[in-house]
Design an enzyme around this catalytic site. Sequence first.
Site, PDB file in Angstrom:
ATOM      1  N   PHE A  23       0.862  -1.190   0.000  1.00 55.45           N
ATOM      2  CA  PHE A  23       0.000   0.000   0.000  1.00 55.45           C
ATOM      3  C   PHE A  23       0.897   1.238   0.000  1.00 55.45           C
ATOM      4  O   PHE A  23       1.855   1.310   0.770  1.00 55.45           O
ATOM      5  CB  PHE A  23      -0.880  -0.018   1.260  1.00 55.45           C
ATOM      6  CG  PHE A  23      -2.161   0.752   1.126  1.00 55.45           C
ATOM      7  CD1 PHE A  23      -3.379   0.103   0.932  1.00 55.45           C
ATOM      8  CD2 PHE A  23      -2.161   2.139   1.191  1.00 55.45           C
ATOM      9  CE1 PHE A  23      -4.567   0.814   0.816  1.00 55.45           C
ATOM     10  CE2 PHE A  23      -3.339   2.861   1.070  1.00 55.45           C
ATOM     11  CZ  PHE A  23      -4.544   2.201   0.886  1.00 55.45           C
ATOM     12  N   PHE A  62      -1.278  -2.808   8.035  1.00 58.50           N
ATOM     13  CA  PHE A  62      -2.044  -3.601   9.001  1.00 58.50           C
ATOM     14  C   PHE A  62      -1.507  -5.033   9.087  1.00 58.50           C
ATOM     15  O   PHE A  62      -1.551  -5.661  10.147  1.00 58.50           O
ATOM     16  CB  PHE A  62      -3.522  -3.614   8.566  1.00 58.50           C
ATOM     17  CG  PHE A  62      -4.470  -4.198   9.570  1.00 58.50           C
ATOM     18  CD1 PHE A  62      -5.006  -3.414  10.581  1.00 58.50           C
ATOM     19  CD2 PHE A  62      -4.848  -5.536   9.498  1.00 58.50           C
ATOM     20  CE1 PHE A  62      -5.895  -3.953  11.508  1.00 58.50           C
ATOM     21  CE2 PHE A  62      -5.720  -6.082  10.410  1.00 58.50           C
ATOM     22  CZ  PHE A  62      -6.250  -5.286  11.422  1.00 58.50           C
ATOM     23  N   ALA A  85       3.760   2.879   4.866  1.00 58.91           N
ATOM     24  CA  ALA A  85       3.440   4.317   4.783  1.00 58.91           C
ATOM     25  C   ALA A  85       1.935   4.451   4.966  1.00 58.91           C
ATOM     26  O   ALA A  85       1.166   3.932   4.153  1.00 58.91           O
ATOM     27  CB  ALA A  85       3.859   4.877   3.427  1.00 58.91           C
ATOM     28  N   ASP A  90      -9.598  11.103   4.597  1.00 60.25           N
ATOM     29  CA  ASP A  90     -10.734  11.773   5.241  1.00 60.25           C
ATOM     30  C   ASP A  90     -11.514  10.836   6.153  1.00 60.25           C
ATOM     31  O   ASP A  90     -12.560  11.205   6.661  1.00 60.25           O
ATOM     32  CB  ASP A  90     -11.685  12.322   4.163  1.00 60.25           C
ATOM     33  CG  ASP A  90     -10.999  13.439   3.397  1.00 60.25           C
ATOM     34  OD1 ASP A  90     -10.140  14.115   3.981  1.00 60.25           O
ATOM     35  OD2 ASP A  90     -11.318  13.601   2.198  1.00 60.25           O
ATOM     36  N   HIS A  93      -9.850   5.489   9.041  1.00 64.12           N
ATOM     37  CA  HIS A  93      -9.072   4.297   8.715  1.00 64.12           C
ATOM     38  C   HIS A  93      -7.608   4.462   9.114  1.00 64.12           C
ATOM     39  O   HIS A  93      -6.975   3.539   9.615  1.00 64.12           O
ATOM     40  CB  HIS A  93      -9.187   4.018   7.215  1.00 64.12           C
ATOM     41  CG  HIS A  93      -8.934   2.590   6.848  1.00 64.12           C
ATOM     42  ND1 HIS A  93      -9.729   1.564   7.283  1.00 64.12           N
ATOM     43  CD2 HIS A  93      -7.957   2.017   6.117  1.00 64.12           C
ATOM     44  CE1 HIS A  93      -9.260   0.420   6.821  1.00 64.12           C
ATOM     45  NE2 HIS A  93      -8.177   0.665   6.108  1.00 64.12           N
ATOM     46  N   ARG A 132      10.091  12.159   3.145  1.00 66.83           N
ATOM     47  CA  ARG A 132      10.798  11.293   4.103  1.00 66.83           C
ATOM     48  C   ARG A 132      11.269   9.995   3.453  1.00 66.83           C
ATOM     49  O   ARG A 132      11.872   9.150   4.104  1.00 66.83           O
ATOM     50  CB  ARG A 132       9.886  10.994   5.291  1.00 66.83           C
ATOM     51  CG  ARG A 132       9.656  12.216   6.177  1.00 66.83           C
ATOM     52  CD  ARG A 132       8.388  12.127   7.001  1.00 66.83           C
ATOM     53  NE  ARG A 132       8.190  13.322   7.802  1.00 66.83           N
ATOM     54  CZ  ARG A 132       7.782  14.510   7.338  1.00 66.83           C
ATOM     55  NH1 ARG A 132       7.532  14.670   6.042  1.00 66.83           N
ATOM     56  NH2 ARG A 132       7.638  15.540   8.137  1.00 66.83           N
TER      57      ARG A 132
END
Length: 164
Positions: A23, A62, A85, A90, A93, A132
């Site tokens: 992800f 996760f 990452a 919004d 989650h 980063r």
Amino acid sequence: MATFEGRFNDSTDLRIAVVVARFNDLVTGKLLSGCLDCLSRHGVDTSSTSGQLDIAWVPGSFELPVVAQALAKSNRYEVVITLGAVIRGDTPHFDVVVAEASKGIATVSRETGIPIIFGVLTTDTLQQALERAGIKSNLGWSYALQALEMGSLMKVVDKVNSSK
Ligand code: INI
């Protein structure tokens, strides 16, 4: 009084596993590149046949703890690095994923006694994450250094424990 410290030039017999989340792979792929660059410049053989370094990909942050746990329990590695990452959207989650990844990784590390490096970026925007992961600095490099230090330190501490 004894002082225990990890070294950064003690990597020749260190076996390392890296668990990376797909992800946001635009970010995690760059963290992985920085991490591998640092490891190889500190003497870790990062070639696919070396047996010194293995990489596991998981769907998202996760899932980092469960795979880190399986690898930590395998007795094959002195240290495990997790890379992910999590970028705030919004919805709530973000908080769920960050909480589970951080709690899970801390628990695995304590329960297995294998250092699990928490290399999960948590940022408000993709821009901050990219900064980063290579645009300004690459925290993948720092996570690798922390892995080398902890792998080395645990060797020292384990030696003290076994000589009691
Ligand atoms: N996983 C991440 O690694 N980063 C995110 O930002 C993210 N967001 O925002 O949803 C994310 N979600 C996926 C999650 O980690 C699991 O893979 C998914 O819920 C399946 O269990």
